[in-house]
Enzyme design. Structure first.
Site, mmCIF file in Angstrom:
data_model
loop_
_atom_site.group_PDB
_atom_site.id
_atom_site.type_symbol
_atom_site.label_atom_id
_atom_site.label_comp_id
_atom_site.label_asym_id
_atom_site.label_seq_id
_atom_site.Cartn_x
_atom_site.Cartn_y
_atom_site.Cartn_z
ATOM 1 N N TYR A 130 0.847 -1.201 0.000
ATOM 2 C CA TYR A 130 0.000 0.000 0.000
ATOM 3 C C TYR A 130 0.882 1.251 0.000
ATOM 4 C CZ TYR A 130 -2.637 3.879 1.941
ATOM 5 O OH TYR A 130 -3.179 5.122 2.153
ATOM 6 N N LYS A 147 -15.192 1.374 7.889
ATOM 7 C CA LYS A 147 -13.831 0.915 7.632
ATOM 8 C C LYS A 147 -13.437 -0.362 8.376
ATOM 9 C CE LYS A 147 -10.465 3.657 6.874
ATOM 10 N NZ LYS A 147 -9.390 4.669 7.011
ATOM 11 N N HIS A 203 -12.539 2.276 17.636
ATOM 12 C CA HIS A 203 -12.605 0.947 18.258
ATOM 13 C C HIS A 203 -12.733 1.036 19.776
ATOM 14 C CE1 HIS A 203 -12.083 -1.276 14.589
ATOM 15 N NE2 HIS A 203 -10.996 -0.602 14.277
ATOM 16 N N PHE A 234 -2.649 -2.370 22.364
ATOM 17 C CA PHE A 234 -1.625 -3.398 22.179
ATOM 18 C C PHE A 234 -0.535 -3.256 23.239
ATOM 19 C CE2 PHE A 234 -2.555 -3.356 17.365
ATOM 20 C CZ PHE A 234 -3.496 -4.359 17.511
#
EC number: 5.1.3.20
Length: 308
Positions: free
Chosen positions: A139, A177, A186, A200
């Protein structure tokens, strides 16, 4: 008329909103609504027409005319940094962009397009120069290669061509998305489900340049109004932690204890741990408006997400 590709997507629909706020409704939105949920981004916006992306590309290649076009905002692309189908990515993000660029150059139509901070990769310097560019995924490579293509043709361009290297954009109209939506999105969902917000493990060491989508749209519009050309970083110029995002979400809701979860194996070595836009070049154009901090932007975003 103004054309916005990816106009039903996240940044594209926010550009449509910014154009509406200026009184512009003569907008052609180009998108792929195979994901039917994206229509929701357009419900409260005023546009003149809609065109499917494949039909639009065919018209561009055929050289069809769309009437008088004041500008093209090219936000339509595969934006999933986790997509590894290189043929698909290069077709969507590189070949399509080249066709549209040449269409605009031939007609002297101002062309503004989405690049990405993913063009940089693992560096501590985020300046729009070749020596700092080294994408970590296909990407990022597709965006990097198009930037290189633009650099080569810019000296001959008779109309504005302007690319924006978006950093970590968050804010309204990203609901569709899924996993690629922002951390703030989120974390908000986790709290609404009665869960604790999760980051994380090790993310206390990760710092990103989180930029509010309203600010991103404002820069696009300003550069169009001022005939700006070139490739520019578009972030706040200030790296903040994922913890700062989580703290702002928790503060808004007034509940939630932040937990940590293991870092995904598939993202290791392909993940930018640090991003911070060098805004020297953007500021040199005369753009002097401030950017929202994480605390300001996330609070505004939470109010939008949780509106009644």
């Amino acid at each position: 008329m103004i054309i916005v590709t990816g106009g039903a997507g996240f940044i594209g629909s926010n550009i449509v909103k910014a154009l509406n706020d200026l009184g512009r409704k003569d907008i052609l939105v180009v998108d792929n609504l195979k994901d039917g949920t994206k229509f929701a981004n357009l419900v409260d916006l005023d546009i003149a027409d809609y065109c499917d992306k494949e039909d639009f590309i065919a018209s561009i290649i055929a050289g069809d005319e769309f009437g008088d076009i004041d500008a093209v905002f090219h936000e339509g692309a595969c934006s999933a940094t986790t997509e590894w189908d290189g043929k698909y990515i290069m077709h969507n993000n590189y070949e399509y962009s080249k066709e549209l660029l040449h269409y605009c150059l031939d007609r002297e139509i101002p062309f503004f397009y989405a690049s990405s901070a993913a063009t940089y990769g693992d560096t501590k310097v985020f300046r729009e120069e070749r020596e700092f560019e080294g994408p970590l995924n296909v990407y990022g490579y597709s965006k990097f290669l198009f930037d290189q293509y633009v650099r080569n043709i810019l000296p001959e361009a008779k109309s504005p061509v302007c690319g924006f290297r978006y950093f970590n954009v968050y804010g309204p109209r990203e609901n569709h998305k899924g996993s690629m939506a922002s951390v703030a999105f989120h974390l908000n969902n986790q709290i609404l489900k009665g869960e604790n917000p999760k980051l994380f493990a090790g993310s206390e060491h990760f710092r990103r340049d989180f930029v509010y989508v309203g600010d991103v749209a404002a820069v696009n519009i300003w550069c169009w109004q001022n005939g700006i050309s070139g490739i520019y970083n578009l972030g706040t110029g200030n790296a903040e932690s994922f913890r700062a995002v989580a703290d702002a979400v928790v503060k808004f809701h007034g509940k939630g204890e932040i937990e940590t979860i293991p870092f995904p194996e598939h993202l290791k070595s392909r993940y930018q741990e640090y991003t911070q836009a060098d805004l020297t070049k953007l500021r040199s154009t005369g753009y002097d408006k401030p950017f929202k901090t994480v605390a300001e932007g996330v609070t505004e975003y939470m109010a939008w997400l949780n509106r009644k």
